[in-house]
Design a protein around this motif. Structure first.
Motif, PDB file in Angstrom:
ATOM      1  N   THR A   6       0.860  -1.169   0.000  1.00  0.00           N
ATOM      2  CA  THR A   6       0.000   0.000   0.000  1.00  0.00           C
ATOM      3  C   THR A   6       0.899   1.223   0.000  1.00  0.00           C
ATOM      4  OG1 THR A   6      -1.738  -1.156   1.194  1.00  0.00           O
ATOM      5  CG2 THR A   6      -1.798   1.252   1.254  1.00  0.00           C
ATOM      6  N   LEU A   7       0.728   2.060  -1.013  1.00  0.00           N
ATOM      7  CA  LEU A   7       1.550   3.258  -1.123  1.00  0.00           C
ATOM      8  C   LEU A   7       0.935   4.431  -0.376  1.00  0.00           C
ATOM      9  CD1 LEU A   7       2.450   3.044  -4.903  1.00  0.00           C
ATOM     10  CD2 LEU A   7       3.777   2.255  -2.944  1.00  0.00           C
ATOM     11  N   GLN A   8      -0.390   4.517  -0.426  1.00  0.00           N
ATOM     12  CA  GLN A   8      -1.086   5.616   0.240  1.00  0.00           C
ATOM     13  C   GLN A   8      -2.512   5.162   0.487  1.00  0.00           C
ATOM     14  OE1 GLN A   8      -1.406   9.128  -2.159  1.00  0.00           O
ATOM     15  NE2 GLN A   8      -2.565  10.237  -0.657  1.00  0.00           N
ATOM     16  N   GLY A   9      -2.943   5.205   1.722  1.00  0.00           N
ATOM     17  CA  GLY A   9      -4.322   4.858   2.013  1.00  0.00           C
ATOM     18  C   GLY A   9      -5.256   5.991   1.636  1.00  0.00           C
ATOM     19  N   SER A  10      -6.537   5.715   1.647  1.00  0.00           N
ATOM     20  CA  SER A  10      -7.511   6.772   1.354  1.00  0.00           C
ATOM     21  C   SER A  10      -7.714   7.632   2.599  1.00  0.00           C
ATOM     22  CB  SER A  10      -8.826   6.165   0.905  1.00  0.00           C
ATOM     23  OG  SER A  10      -9.415   5.454   1.964  1.00  0.00           O
ATOM     24  N   LYS A  11      -8.385   8.747   2.398  1.00  0.00           N
ATOM     25  CA  LYS A  11      -8.600   9.675   3.505  1.00  0.00           C
ATOM     26  C   LYS A  11      -9.987  10.286   3.390  1.00  0.00           C
ATOM     27  CE  LYS A  11      -6.752  13.870   5.566  1.00  0.00           C
ATOM     28  NZ  LYS A  11      -5.742  14.915   5.483  1.00  0.00           N
ATOM     29  N   LEU A  12     -10.716  10.327   4.479  1.00  0.00           N
ATOM     30  CA  LEU A  12     -12.008  10.986   4.531  1.00  0.00           C
ATOM     31  C   LEU A  12     -11.770  12.473   4.788  1.00  0.00           C
ATOM     32  CD1 LEU A  12     -15.072  10.647   4.434  1.00  0.00           C
ATOM     33  CD2 LEU A  12     -15.022  10.264   6.902  1.00  0.00           C
ATOM     34  N   LEU A  13     -12.206  13.318   3.859  1.00  0.00           N
ATOM     35  CA  LEU A  13     -11.993  14.755   3.973  1.00  0.00           C
ATOM     36  C   LEU A  13     -13.072  15.403   4.828  1.00  0.00           C
ATOM     37  CD1 LEU A  13     -11.093  15.406   0.224  1.00  0.00           C
ATOM     38  CD2 LEU A  13      -9.525  15.047   2.145  1.00  0.00           C
ATOM     39  N   ASP A  14     -12.820  16.603   5.296  1.00  0.00           N
ATOM     40  CA  ASP A  14     -13.766  17.315   6.163  1.00  0.00           C
ATOM     41  C   ASP A  14     -15.121  17.543   5.501  1.00  0.00           C
ATOM     42  OD1 ASP A  14     -11.932  17.448   8.234  1.00  0.00           O
ATOM     43  OD2 ASP A  14     -11.209  19.445   7.674  1.00  0.00           O
ATOM     44  N   ASP A  15     -15.137  17.682   4.171  1.00  0.00           N
ATOM     45  CA  ASP A  15     -16.407  17.919   3.476  1.00  0.00           C
ATOM     46  C   ASP A  15     -17.171  16.631   3.162  1.00  0.00           C
ATOM     47  OD1 ASP A  15     -15.016  16.789   1.378  1.00  0.00           O
ATOM     48  OD2 ASP A  15     -15.029  18.588   0.125  1.00  0.00           O
ATOM     49  N   GLY A  16     -16.684  15.487   3.675  1.00  0.00           N
ATOM     50  CA  GLY A  16     -17.379  14.220   3.485  1.00  0.00           C
ATOM     51  C   GLY A  16     -16.900  13.394   2.305  1.00  0.00           C
ATOM     52  N   ARG A  17     -16.103  14.001   1.418  1.00  0.00           N
ATOM     53  CA  ARG A  17     -15.555  13.243   0.290  1.00  0.00           C
ATOM     54  C   ARG A  17     -14.408  12.375   0.771  1.00  0.00           C
ATOM     55  NH1 ARG A  17     -12.884  16.388  -3.480  1.00  0.00           N
ATOM     56  NH2 ARG A  17     -12.585  17.918  -1.856  1.00  0.00           N
ATOM     57  N   GLN A  18     -14.144  11.316   0.015  1.00  0.00           N
ATOM     58  CA  GLN A  18     -13.024  10.453   0.339  1.00  0.00           C
ATOM     59  C   GLN A  18     -12.051  10.432  -0.838  1.00  0.00           C
ATOM     60  OE1 GLN A  18     -14.136   6.751   2.001  1.00  0.00           O
ATOM     61  NE2 GLN A  18     -12.074   5.948   2.016  1.00  0.00           N
ATOM     62  N   THR A  19     -10.770  10.602  -0.542  1.00  0.00           N
ATOM     63  CA  THR A  19      -9.771  10.530  -1.603  1.00  0.00           C
ATOM     64  C   THR A  19      -9.640   9.078  -2.051  1.00  0.00           C
ATOM     65  OG1 THR A  19      -7.954  10.239  -0.053  1.00  0.00           O
ATOM     66  CG2 THR A  19      -8.468  12.501  -0.727  1.00  0.00           C
ATOM     67  N   PRO A  20      -9.275   8.860  -3.309  1.00  0.00           N
ATOM     68  CA  PRO A  20      -9.182   7.478  -3.801  1.00  0.00           C
ATOM     69  C   PRO A  20      -8.147   6.647  -3.068  1.00  0.00           C
ATOM     70  CG  PRO A  20      -9.126   9.026  -5.620  1.00  0.00           C
ATOM     71  CD  PRO A  20      -9.020   9.818  -4.354  1.00  0.00           C
ATOM     72  N   LYS A  21      -8.406   5.368  -2.978  1.00  0.00           N
ATOM     73  CA  LYS A  21      -7.447   4.434  -2.408  1.00  0.00           C
ATOM     74  C   LYS A  21      -6.372   4.164  -3.441  1.00  0.00           C
ATOM     75  CE  LYS A  21     -10.891   2.391   0.489  1.00  0.00           C
ATOM     76  NZ  LYS A  21     -11.816   1.328   0.690  1.00  0.00           N
ATOM     77  N   THR A  22      -5.159   3.972  -2.969  1.00  0.00           N
ATOM     78  CA  THR A  22      -4.028   3.682  -3.841  1.00  0.00           C
ATOM     79  C   THR A  22      -3.457   2.343  -3.428  1.00  0.00           C
ATOM     80  OG1 THR A  22      -3.557   6.034  -3.954  1.00  0.00           O
ATOM     81  CG2 THR A  22      -1.810   4.547  -4.638  1.00  0.00           C
ATOM     82  N   CYS A  23      -3.296   1.469  -4.390  1.00  0.00           N
ATOM     83  CA  CYS A  23      -2.774   0.126  -4.108  1.00  0.00           C
ATOM     84  C   CYS A  23      -1.475  -0.093  -4.814  1.00  0.00           C
ATOM     85  CB  CYS A  23      -3.759  -0.925  -4.568  1.00  0.00           C
ATOM     86  SG  CYS A  23      -5.395  -0.722  -3.862  1.00  0.00           S
TER      87      CYS A  23
END
Length: 83
Positions: A66-83
């Motif tokens: 896993t290079l970078q996990g996803s993140k839940l942003l303050d506005d409710g959006r989630q950044t994409p997961k990176t595998c």
């Protein structure tokens, strides 16, 4: 081939698209690495980097990192997961 198999599984079993994308400058650790986006009808669900080719100095092994996990942003959006 590997890519066609992944694409077939994602599209037929999960209803997702799997498309190769152009990486940004400096995003990849080697020029032979391939970047793919995994999407549903609405958004990108994740990014997959494939590094399946042999080259001098590269270890021969089966591995997933896993290079970078996803993140839940303050506005409710989630950044994409990176595998």
């Amino acid at each position: 081939n590997l890519v066609k198999g992944v694409e077939l599984i994602l599209s037929r079993l999960l209803g997702l698209s799997f498309t190769q994308e152009e990486p940004e400058a400096g995003e990849l650790w080697h020029p032979s690495v391939q970047k793919y986006a995994i999407r549903d009808e609405k958004q990108i669900l994740g990014i997959l980097y494939l590094d399946p080719f042999q080259r001098p100095g590269k270890r021969i092994q089966s591995a997933q990192f896993t290079l970078q996990g996803s993140k839940l942003l303050d506005d409710g959006r989630q950044t994409p997961k990176t595998c």
